[in-house]
Scaffold this active site. Structure first.
Site, short mmCIF file in Angstrom:
data_model
loop_
_atom_site.label_atom_id
_atom_site.label_comp_id
_atom_site.label_asym_id
_atom_site.label_seq_id
_atom_site.Cartn_x
_atom_site.Cartn_y
_atom_site.Cartn_z
N ARG A 107 0.85 -1.18 0.00
CA ARG A 107 0.00 0.00 0.00
C ARG A 107 0.89 1.23 0.00
O ARG A 107 1.93 1.26 0.66
CB ARG A 107 -0.92 0.02 1.22
CG ARG A 107 -2.06 -1.00 1.16
CD ARG A 107 -3.08 -0.62 0.10
NE ARG A 107 -4.26 -1.47 0.10
CZ ARG A 107 -4.44 -2.50 -0.71
NH1 ARG A 107 -3.47 -2.82 -1.57
NH2 ARG A 107 -5.56 -3.22 -0.67
N GLU A 142 -2.85 7.97 -4.37
CA GLU A 142 -3.32 7.44 -5.65
C GLU A 142 -4.76 7.91 -5.89
O GLU A 142 -5.55 7.96 -4.94
CB GLU A 142 -3.30 5.91 -5.64
CG GLU A 142 -1.94 5.29 -5.72
CD GLU A 142 -2.03 3.75 -5.73
OE1 GLU A 142 -3.12 3.21 -6.05
OE2 GLU A 142 -1.02 3.11 -5.40
N HIS A 185 0.21 0.46 -9.76
CA HIS A 185 -0.56 -0.42 -8.86
C HIS A 185 -1.11 -1.63 -9.60
O HIS A 185 -2.29 -1.95 -9.54
CB HIS A 185 -1.70 0.36 -8.19
CG HIS A 185 -2.21 -0.28 -6.93
ND1 HIS A 185 -2.84 0.43 -5.94
CD2 HIS A 185 -2.20 -1.57 -6.50
CE1 HIS A 185 -3.19 -0.38 -4.95
NE2 HIS A 185 -2.81 -1.61 -5.27
N GLY A 204 -0.27 -7.06 -8.68
CA GLY A 204 -1.11 -8.24 -8.56
C GLY A 204 -2.09 -8.42 -9.70
O GLY A 204 -3.02 -9.22 -9.61
N TYR A 205 -1.88 -7.70 -10.81
CA TYR A 205 -2.86 -7.66 -11.90
C TYR A 205 -2.69 -8.77 -12.93
O TYR A 205 -2.91 -8.54 -14.12
CB TYR A 205 -2.81 -6.31 -12.60
CG TYR A 205 -3.88 -5.34 -12.14
CD1 TYR A 205 -4.28 -5.29 -10.82
CD2 TYR A 205 -4.50 -4.48 -13.04
CE1 TYR A 205 -5.25 -4.40 -10.40
CE2 TYR A 205 -5.47 -3.59 -12.63
CZ TYR A 205 -5.84 -3.55 -11.31
OH TYR A 205 -6.80 -2.68 -10.90
#
Length: 380
Positions: A206, A235, A252, A255-256
């Site tokens: 984070r 963000e 970010h 984890g995509y």
């Protein structure tokens, strides 16, 4: 039932279409009016789910297709009897792949091997533990800290001060502002100064776990120190100067992976079925396409570290995402819109275990290191 879902959650129709009508909305701009008549609310980390959003609504169940829950007011949900499910561990593999790609770039730019690195892991949950096991099986020295885990479950633990002395410090904690072990600005001016002058900081947890202003100042004054950031304070309106000072920066998306996203949807689907007493029908595997790169083959003449770097980057190349983000942010007049666009239009990416790697049967050392790195190794 009426379902309101973040438009970026994949396979909503396939998993939830049989339950009722689905309305897709922008997760970052979701309002109380959007969810007022919903029975089920499905979100990602960009939506704050609290009394302000749900007061007066018909919502009976909230699911977040993410590991983190810091955007969810669990106590409020409990007070209203609202069911809840998250997706712990759904994208752990993808985040580990991200860190591995980052490390592959680091060893190249510094002219060293993976085995020369000591890696410090802050947070040994689903991501941190998987990363630890992979790195240790590859022969790297690993230090780890997590006040909430026991050594018999995750291996030897060190103090934060000891972990900060590693060559690479990678963060995998939730964001907590209160409690005995808060993580908000855990990495700040003081802790940055405890790190090696030429250390590398990786944050894929984070944004506010790192004091971004302190990090920028540290990067300005320590030319050998480097930062690799996937998450940012404030963000989607990140500090463009901080991006310019980072060795690698991404929007970010650690984890995509497609596998991770779909696994998250599936876990929430199971939560909905359990809460409402519905039969479970969805199967993840049937929805996954073939990987873009299915196989990489090496001869017995390839140096081990070249093979390892090549396989890691064939699975996921962090420098592509870094380049796309820098180009977008350099020309953007609206950082918020550009940041969200990069996430919304993120291309297909599969997890490391979907890549088959061919090696000669006699190349035992090469086979061992590639298997340790998580690849599906096939001998010939």
């Amino acid at each position: 039932m009426r379902i309101v879902a973040d438009e970026n959650i994949p396979l909503i129709d396939q998993f939830f279409g049989e339950f009722g009508d689905i309305t897709r909305v922008n997760g970052r701009t979701m309002t109380a009016a959007d969810v007022a008549d919903a029975d089920i609310l499905l979100v990602r980390s960009v939506t704050q789910v609290n009394e302000a959003l749900l007061a007066g609504s018909k919502v009976k169940f909230v699911g977040t297709a993410t590991i983190g829950e810091d955007h969810i007011d669990r106590e409020y949900l409990k007070s209203r009897g609202v069911g809840f499910a998250s997706a712990p561990g759904c994208n752990a593999q993808a985040v580990v792949d991200y860190v591995m790609s980052a490390l592959s770039v680091l060893v190249d730019t510094r002219g060293i091997d993976f085995s020369d690195l000591t890696v410090g892991i802050v947070g040994v949950g689903n991501v941190g533990l998987l990363l630890r096991r992979r790195l240790e099986e590859m022969g790297l020295s690993v230090l780890a800290v997590d006040p909430f885990r026991d050594e018999e479950d995750v291996g030897e633990l060190s103090s934060l001060e000891q972990v900060l002395q590693a060559d690479v410090v990678t963060l995998h904690t939730p964001l907590e502002k209160e409690g005995q072990h808060p993580t908000w600005h855990l990495i700040n001016e003081t802790t940055l100064n405890q790190m090696k002058d030429d250390a590398c900081l990786i944050n894929a947890s984070r944004g506010a776990v790192v004091d971004n202003k302190a990090l920028l100042e540290h990067l300005r004054t320590h030319e050998d120190f480097c930062a690799i950031l996937d998450v940012w304070e404030n963000e989607p309106e990140l500090d463009r100067e901080l991006l310019n000072h980072c060795a690698l920066g991404t929007p970010h998306i650690a984890g995509y992976s497609l596998d991770g996203k779909m696994r998250g949807t599936e876990q929430v689907y199971h939560g909905v079925c359990e809460f409402f007493g519905l039969p479970v029908r969805g199967k993840l595997a049937q929805f996954l396409p073939e990987p873009g790169i299915k196989r990489v083959d090496f001869s017995d003449q390839v140096p081990m570290h070249q093979a390892l770097r090549t396989a890691i980057r064939a699975s996921y190349e962090i420098r592509v995402d870094d380049g796309v983000m820098r180009s977008e942010m350099r020309h953007s007049k609206d950082l918020k819109t550009s940041f969200d666009k990069l996430r919304r239009e993120y291309p297909l990416r599969r997890d490391t275990p979907t890549l088959r790697v061919g090696v000669p049967a006699r190349a035992h050392d090469l086979q061992d290191v590639l298997e340790a790195a998580g690849f599906d190794v096939r001998t010939r």
